[in-house]
Design a protein around this motif. Structure first.
Motif, mmCIF file in Angstrom:
data_model
loop_
_atom_site.group_PDB
_atom_site.id
_atom_site.type_symbol
_atom_site.label_atom_id
_atom_site.label_comp_id
_atom_site.label_asym_id
_atom_site.label_seq_id
_atom_site.Cartn_x
_atom_site.Cartn_y
_atom_site.Cartn_z
ATOM 1 N N GLY A 71 0.929 -1.177 0.121
ATOM 2 C CA GLY A 71 0.052 0.077 -0.082
ATOM 3 C C GLY A 71 0.977 1.326 -0.046
ATOM 4 N N GLY A 72 2.004 1.178 0.424
ATOM 5 C CA GLY A 72 2.789 2.176 0.711
ATOM 6 C C GLY A 72 3.818 2.318 -0.375
ATOM 7 N N SER A 73 5.128 2.755 -0.189
ATOM 8 C CA SER A 73 6.024 3.046 -1.307
ATOM 9 C C SER A 73 7.253 2.818 -1.023
ATOM 10 N N SER A 74 7.469 1.779 -0.311
ATOM 11 C CA SER A 74 8.970 1.087 -0.075
ATOM 12 C C SER A 74 9.354 0.227 -1.391
ATOM 13 N N VAL A 75 10.688 0.336 -1.289
ATOM 14 C CA VAL A 75 11.152 -0.326 -2.301
ATOM 15 C C VAL A 75 10.645 -1.625 -2.863
ATOM 16 N N GLY A 76 10.377 -2.529 -1.952
ATOM 17 C CA GLY A 76 9.750 -3.879 -1.941
ATOM 18 C C GLY A 76 8.455 -3.769 -2.434
ATOM 19 N N GLU A 77 7.738 -2.791 -2.097
ATOM 20 C CA GLU A 77 6.180 -2.404 -2.496
ATOM 21 C C GLU A 77 6.267 -2.160 -4.101
ATOM 22 N N THR A 78 7.121 -1.361 -4.449
ATOM 23 C CA THR A 78 7.245 -0.487 -5.740
ATOM 24 C C THR A 78 7.755 -1.418 -6.782
ATOM 25 N N SER A 79 8.288 -2.681 -6.485
ATOM 26 C CA SER A 79 9.397 -3.255 -7.457
ATOM 27 C C SER A 79 8.699 -4.730 -7.844
ATOM 28 N N PRO A 80 7.527 -4.733 -8.420
ATOM 29 C CA PRO A 80 7.244 -5.845 -8.846
ATOM 30 C C PRO A 80 8.004 -6.353 -10.320
ATOM 31 N N ALA A 81 7.860 -7.687 -10.493
ATOM 32 C CA ALA A 81 8.709 -8.231 -11.759
ATOM 33 C C ALA A 81 7.631 -8.049 -12.879
ATOM 34 N N LEU A 82 8.280 -7.982 -14.287
ATOM 35 C CA LEU A 82 7.732 -8.114 -15.231
ATOM 36 C C LEU A 82 8.404 -8.784 -16.507
ATOM 37 N N LEU A 83 7.790 -9.780 -16.740
ATOM 38 C CA LEU A 83 8.368 -10.731 -17.831
ATOM 39 C C LEU A 83 7.519 -10.770 -19.114
ATOM 40 N N PHE A 84 8.332 -10.474 -20.224
ATOM 41 C CA PHE A 84 7.265 -10.804 -21.525
ATOM 42 C C PHE A 84 8.077 -11.872 -22.031
ATOM 43 N N ILE A 85 6.979 -13.112 -22.240
ATOM 44 C CA ILE A 85 7.588 -14.345 -22.715
ATOM 45 C C ILE A 85 7.088 -14.819 -24.163
ATOM 46 N N SER A 86 7.885 -15.297 -24.686
ATOM 47 C CA SER A 86 7.321 -15.871 -26.215
ATOM 48 C C SER A 86 8.481 -16.541 -26.831
ATOM 49 N N PRO A 87 8.070 -17.568 -27.414
ATOM 50 C CA PRO A 87 9.393 -18.315 -28.195
ATOM 51 C C PRO A 87 9.978 -17.326 -29.265
ATOM 52 N N LYS A 88 9.386 -16.550 -29.797
ATOM 53 C CA LYS A 88 9.764 -15.428 -30.691
ATOM 54 C C LYS A 88 10.801 -14.656 -30.437
ATOM 55 N N PHE A 89 10.989 -14.373 -28.865
ATOM 56 C CA PHE A 89 11.820 -13.617 -28.387
ATOM 57 C C PHE A 89 13.106 -14.239 -28.626
ATOM 58 N N GLN A 90 13.255 -15.489 -28.694
ATOM 59 C CA GLN A 90 14.464 -16.251 -28.807
ATOM 60 C C GLN A 90 15.516 -15.690 -29.884
ATOM 61 N N ARG A 91 14.730 -15.108 -31.031
ATOM 62 C CA ARG A 91 15.510 -14.666 -32.115
ATOM 63 C C ARG A 91 16.025 -13.325 -31.852
#
Lengths: 333, 852
Positions: free
Chosen positions: B273-293
């Motif tokens: 709810g707040g803005s500590s580093v732990g709270e504001t740093s979620p992961a983001l992953l774009f995944i597709s076999p196409k990215f291997q190229r």
């Protein structure tokens, strides 16, 4: 925030007696010097043991309690006039005559009576009922000796300690009567430690709880904190005033004239009150745990109150009287 | 003359209080301009829209994908890090980022950020409290979901039902899971996972959203280091592996983009709810076999970073334009995101299959250009006074000290310059120059617009502050005159106000405000004790004053009155644990009553029989509540009617009584009014709080026996109002607003009535104390009443100003939206309703009006 044994309720005299005057530190060099050192010594002890206190409050408080009691007893015996040590009073000899029953019983009479009759009420009729109740309490105490196991050691320790204080006597003797000083000091000291243990500690513990100490948990912490505060506040008060009803009434109403003893007692309580301030902060420091800040506040308050009571505020009373009502105030404009 | 003048100054001060609140609020909660409508593809510069690389998106969202969970060595995401012999991240099939989620880091605003690309404001949080409020849905806002649906795609959603609330009717198939049972770690997730194999076989959807709640629940319940966490991560990882395998194998999933993102992280305690580093740093992953190229190579698992910034950090809002771009959709209008540059590379390779262009450059540039134009539109919407026409290019760009908006302007001019310079033929050098110019503009504009959401109108803040300061100065001198005459009490009040004002600048004291009131009120008890215990043998008992009003009970408790007060305070203090730090500790309502139901009911009946002359009515109340549920509404209304009739009666009876004869009659009308009000307040209180009214009654009895002076009565009333508010479970957190009694006797939602009932049920105890202390002061004359209002106004104005000052000086503080703004909202309620309506208006003698 006063430490209040129930004696005032027992001794509700109809008359409003004149109170005991503020207490002076004994007028000799050792007393005066030690009175300066003592609060500093207490603070130094606290500062020295602070880390241990944070690490394990209960063990530390418990192990330091005898030392604190010892220090306080040494202080009161060095620096303060015991209850009943009246310079201008010869009725103390008549008080001795009341010593009839047991050894202890008689000595308690010695402590109390002169305090009642001689010193405290120089020019007023004595309050018989107060005196009576005071004697009654002491008799009761002697009849039913303190049951607690750890704390009763203090009186004995103080007795063992007396040879040390005895050395001070030759200098004392220059200003005071020589005979019986040792005994006169030893017995109020024992009395003060007993009453501190039996009455002041529970009262202060209850006060701590009323002021927000946890009721369902932390029992040893609260009790030990109360005990430390009791030793800080009550030892000297009882040593100096005995169980003088009128004094304790003043204590209950927090309107004693300021002196080192009362200043220190009030300062301890006010300091403990202010000691609660850092607890809610979200710093998550180990010293923010319950009794530590309160106790530190109490110690600091003790020293500050001690100093202020001796000097700037000496003889002044805490008074709450408004000067006028709103209507009057308007008229004044 | 003087009296009349001070009366007017007090009146003016009380008018200034709401004015200052209005001015300050308008600067503090700026209204954010949102563009309406839906974006469409524009065909202007370059005349080409970059084709979508993917046509389906699979969004796996889980609360608490704090980036160290996914990326660090201790993470349970083995598959994500390791794929087959290689690694999902190492092989380049997954492009990892840390997505910065700005506060408030709670699910609903974060979903808003992910779908619309805009930065949610604090007002969104307030609006979200009113669940019935439909304006907080995103139905009519431009989102990539809406764009996808407009294109004819079908949407599927499984998991957190916040999605369903935000997008009612948007999903073709959905199975919402409520996150009500926080201790449920498995069922919430199984309910999502069981749908996945089926859905992966379906080829009708174009967006498939999975929102897992398990990690969130574990975090709240057991913290980030709990043993459940790693098993839950393994479970999540197996879902990722299942989906990825399907992407590789299923033919209809060939052009599907798999996005794995967390909506927010968690702090060390597992909350958010707040803005500590732990709270504001979620992961983001774009995944597709196409990215291997793309042949991007990232190390995984990586070293742990203390600041949790793994790989490239992007804004959470960047997800929106990136998704829109990759899916070939127009970028939603209000998006403040920047297309993630790493993913631009998709067109480098994708271009080979599209024969239209000679090189890949144009697609990349077109993508960024479209993003830039969309963002420019948003900037223009917020800053209509600034021009972005090329021919008006100002000279200011050469100067060093530019304000943000000017920097954006200059960046845009630079973009136009490079575009014009390169003309139509994009060689690689020129295109990279254009790209960097575009990115510069985009970043600047994003920074400007993101801060605009929490940008304060400083002038208004200062005007509001000075108005409240003026109100203080108006009240200060009359109050000072009063307080000087009551020196000790005045000093106490001054000490209380000063320490409160400084306290407002410390976030933890704001969170634990109840401690202050408990603390200071015990000091007040000592004050009363010293004063009145002293009076006892200070033989000044003759100070009886006028007969103490209508208060029915008047035993004399001079000696131990204060001690009894102290005990009652201690009981109240433990009635409800509130605040943040100690909220979990046992209290009377939370721990004692549940195990001692009989005690509760005994106390309840005691409380009900406490107002003897109204026993009939009070007896009616539980009966009405308990009879048949069908007519509960009717009964509640009947009780309300009865109570209001009694109140009106008491007012009229008072008038009649004044005009006819004095005395006679045991229950004066003002007492009846008070008792009736008590009854009403009992009804509006939580059941467990009702016995506390018994404690109040004991307290007022003691106070009545003390014969307090005017100023003391005012201070007592003031302290009691605050103490009891917190004792009833109130706090400075928005989550502590109790709406369980806000709908008593109401059939339909009405903002005004529900608002009033919400206030009454939350401020029941303060209202009671205002009424009770009014009764206590019933013998006061006009001047004394005026003194009462003067002191109250001074107190309120000072509190208001200190809160405003704290909000102004700490506006960049980490906790501004989680601690200080809620405190400001509460202060508004205290000032506008509790002070002005309840205290000040309650002071006016309504009987005077009736006489006329």
């Amino acid at each position: 925030m006063s430490s209040t044994p129930p004696s005032p309720s027992l001794a509700q005299g109809p008359a409003a007696p004149k109170s005991a005057p503020p207490i002076h530190i004994l007028p000799n060099n050792i007393s005066k010097t030690y009175a300066l050192i003592h609060p500093v010594l207490l603070l130094a002890l606290l500062a020295l043991r602070f880390n241990a206190l944070v690490a394990d409050p209960v063990a530390e408080l418990l192990s330091k309690l005898p030392f604190l009691a010892l220090l306080q007893v040494a202080f009161v015996m060095t620096c303060l006039p015991p209850a009943g040590s009246a310079k201008d009073d010869d009725k103390s000899t008549s008080a001795n005559s009341s010593s009839s029953s047991s050894n202890a019983g008689s000595t308690s009479g010695v402590i109390l009576k002169p305090g009642k009759i001689g010193l405290r009420r120089k020019n007023t009729p004595k309050s018989e009922s107060a005196c009576l109740s005071a004697k009654l309490i002491v008799r009761l105490l002697i009849k039913y000796p303190p049951p607690s196991s750890s704390i009763p050691t203090h009186p004995y320790m103080s007795i063992n300690k007396t040879p040390v204080t005895q050395k001070a006597h030759p200098t004392n003797s220059q200003n005071q009567k020589k005979k019986n000083t040792n005994k006169k000091k030893k017995q109020p000291a024992i009395l003060s430690l007993t009453l501190t243990t039996l009455l002041a500690t529970p009262v202060l513990t209850i006060l701590l709880i009323l002021f927000g100490a946890p009721l369902t948990t932390h029992h040893p912490e609260t009790l030990l904190c109360g005990a430390h505060m009791a030793v800080l506040t009550s030892t000297a008060l009882i040593y100096v005033h005995g169980v003088d009803g009128s004094v304790w009434k003043e204590v209950w109403g927090a309107r004693r004239p300021a002196d080192a003893v009362w200043g220190a007692a009030l300062g301890t309580c006010v300091g403990a009150w202010f000691g609660a301030v850092p607890i809610p902060l979200d710093w998550d420091r180990p010293w923010q745990a319950f009794p530590i800040t309160i106790l530190v506040g109490a110690y600091i308050g003790y020293s500050v109150g001690f100093g202020l009571g001796r000097t700037v505020l000496f003889g002044k009373r805490l008074k709450i009287e408004e000067e006028g009502d709103v209507v009057e105030a308007k008229k004044v404009d | 003359m003087k009296v009349a003048r001070s009366k007017w100054t007090i009146l003016i001060a009380n008018i200034l209080v709401p004015i200052s609140i209005l001015v300050f609020s308008s600067g503090f909660f700026p209204y954010k301009t949102l563009l309406t409508g839906f974006a469409t593809h524009e065909h202007t510069i370059g005349g080409q829209i970059p084709p979508g690389v993917f046509d389906k998106v699979l969004l796996l969202q889980a609360d608490f994908h704090a980036s160290d969970f996914v990326y660090s060595q201790h993470s349970g995401f083995l598959f994500t890090q390791r794929l087959g012999g290689g690694f999902l991240i190492r092989s380049g099939a997954a492009l990892p980022f840390t997505a910065y989620a700005s506060a408030p880091t709670v699910t609903m605003p974060r979903l808003k950020a992910i779908t619309t690309g805009s930065v949610p404001s604090f007002l969104d949080v307030i609006l979200n409290i009113a669940e019935a409020d439909t304006s907080s849905t995103l139905m009519h806002q431009d989102t990539w979901l809406a764009q996808l649906k407009a294109k004819g795609g079908k949407l599927v959603m499984y998991g957190d039902d916040t999605w369903l609330k935000l997008f009612p009717g948007m999903f073709h198939r959905a199975d919402g899971t409520t996150s009500f049972f926080v201790s449920d770690f498995t069922e919430v997730d199984n309910n999502v996972t069981r749908h996945i194999p089926n859905e992966l076989l379906q080829d009708d959807w174009s967006a498939f959203i999975m929102h897992y709640l398990g990690l969130d629940h574990i975090g709240h319940k057991a913290g980030p280091n709990s043993p459940y966490m790693i098993t839950k991560q393994h479970e999540m990882d197996s879902v990722v592996s299942m989906v990825y395998t399907a992407l590789e194998q299923e033919k209809h999933l060939k052009t599907t983009l798999f996005v794995l993102c967390g909506d927010h992280g968690m702090n060390e305690a597992g909350n958010h709810g707040g803005s500590s580093v732990g709270e504001t740093s979620p992961a983001l992953l774009f995944i597709s076999p196409k990215f291997q190229r793309l042949e991007t190579r990232n190390d995984s698992p990586t070293e742990e970073f203390s600041d949790l910034q793994y790989y490239h950090t992007v804004e959470q809002t960047d997800i929106t334009p990136t998704l829109a771009g990759l899916l070939g959709l127009p970028i939603p209008l209000n998006s403040l995101g920047v297309f993630i540059p790493e993913l631009l590379a998709m067109w480098d390779h994708g271009a080979k299959s599209i024969p239209l262009t000679s090189s890949s450059g144009p697609h990349r540039i077109h993508m960024l250009l479209e993003n830039a134009k969309q963002l420019l539109g948003a900037v223009k919407g917020s800053f209509p006074s600034y021009s972005f026409e090329f021919d008006l290019m100002p000279v200011i760009c050469s100067s060093q000290s530019l304000i943000d908006i000017e920097r954006v302007q200059c960046a845009w001019f630079r973009v136009l310059e490079t575009l014009n310079g390169s003309g139509a033929n994009h060689d690689s050098e020129a295109s990279s120059e254009i790209e960097s110019a575009l990115l510069l503009f985009l970043r600047n504009a994003q920074k400007l617009m993101s801060s605009a959401a929490s940008d304060y109108d400083l002038i208004r803040l200062y005007v509001g502050l000075s108005i409240s300061g003026f109100a203080i100065s108006l009240t200060f001198f009359p109050a000072k005159r009063l307080l000087v005459n009551f020196a000790p009490a005045g000093m106490f009040l001054g000490f209380s106000i000063l320490s409160y004002s400084t306290m407002m600048f410390a976030s933890s004291y704001v969170e634990e405000e109840q401690q202050f009131w408990y603390w200071i009120s015990m000091g007040w008890v000592v004050y009363l004790h010293v004063k009145y215990a002293g009076h006892f043998h200070g033989n000044s008992i003759q100070k009886s004053g006028p007969a103490n009003g209508h208060w029915p009970f008047e035993p004399s408790l001079p000696w131990f009155g204060a001690a009894a007060l102290a005990v009652s305070y201690r009981v109240l203090r433990r009635w409800n644990q509130t605040g943040q730090k100690f909220a979990a500790q046992p209290d009377i309502t939370g721990s004692f009553f549940p195990s001692h139901q009989h005690t509760l009911w005994a106390l309840l009946s005691l409380a009900a029989s406490d107002s003897p002359e109204l026993l009939g009515n009070s007896f009616l109340q539980p009966v009405a509540m308990l009879t048949d549920g069908m007519h509960l509404l009717y009964h509640a209304r009947m009780v309300l009617c009865g109570i209001s009739l009694l109140m009106i009666y008491s007012l009229y009876a008072g008038k009649a009584r004044e005009t006819t004869h004095k005395g006679r009659g045991k229950w004066p009308p003002s007492t009846i009014f008070h008792e009736t009000l008590t009854l009403f307040l009992l009804m509006q209180s939580k059941v467990t709080n009702i016995p506390a009214f018994l404690v109040f009654r004991v307290q007022i009895t003691i106070l009545a026996s003390m014969r307090l002076s005017t100023v003391e009565q005012t201070i007592t009333s003031l302290l009691m109002q605050y103490v009891t508010f917190y004792a009833f479970g109130g706090s400075n957190a928005i989550s502590s607003v109790d709406i369980s009694n806000a709908y008593n006797g109401i059939g339909t939602y009405s903002v005004f009535i529900v608002g009033a009932l919400t206030f009454i049920s939350n401020w029941a105890a303060p209202i009671w104390w205002v009424s009770a202390s009014r009764l206590l002061r019933s013998s006061q004359n006009r001047e004394e009443k005026e003194a009462h209002v003067t002191i109250l106004t001074l107190h309120m104005a000072t509190i208001l100003m200190s809160v405003m000052a704290a909000c102004t000086t700490l506006r960049t503080h980490l906790f501004i939206w989680t601690v200080f703004s809620p405190k400001y909202l509460y202060t508004i309620a205290w000032a506008m309703i509790n002070h002005i309506v309840v205290n000040v208006l309650g002071e006016i003698d309504w009987r005077l009006f009736m006489k006329r």
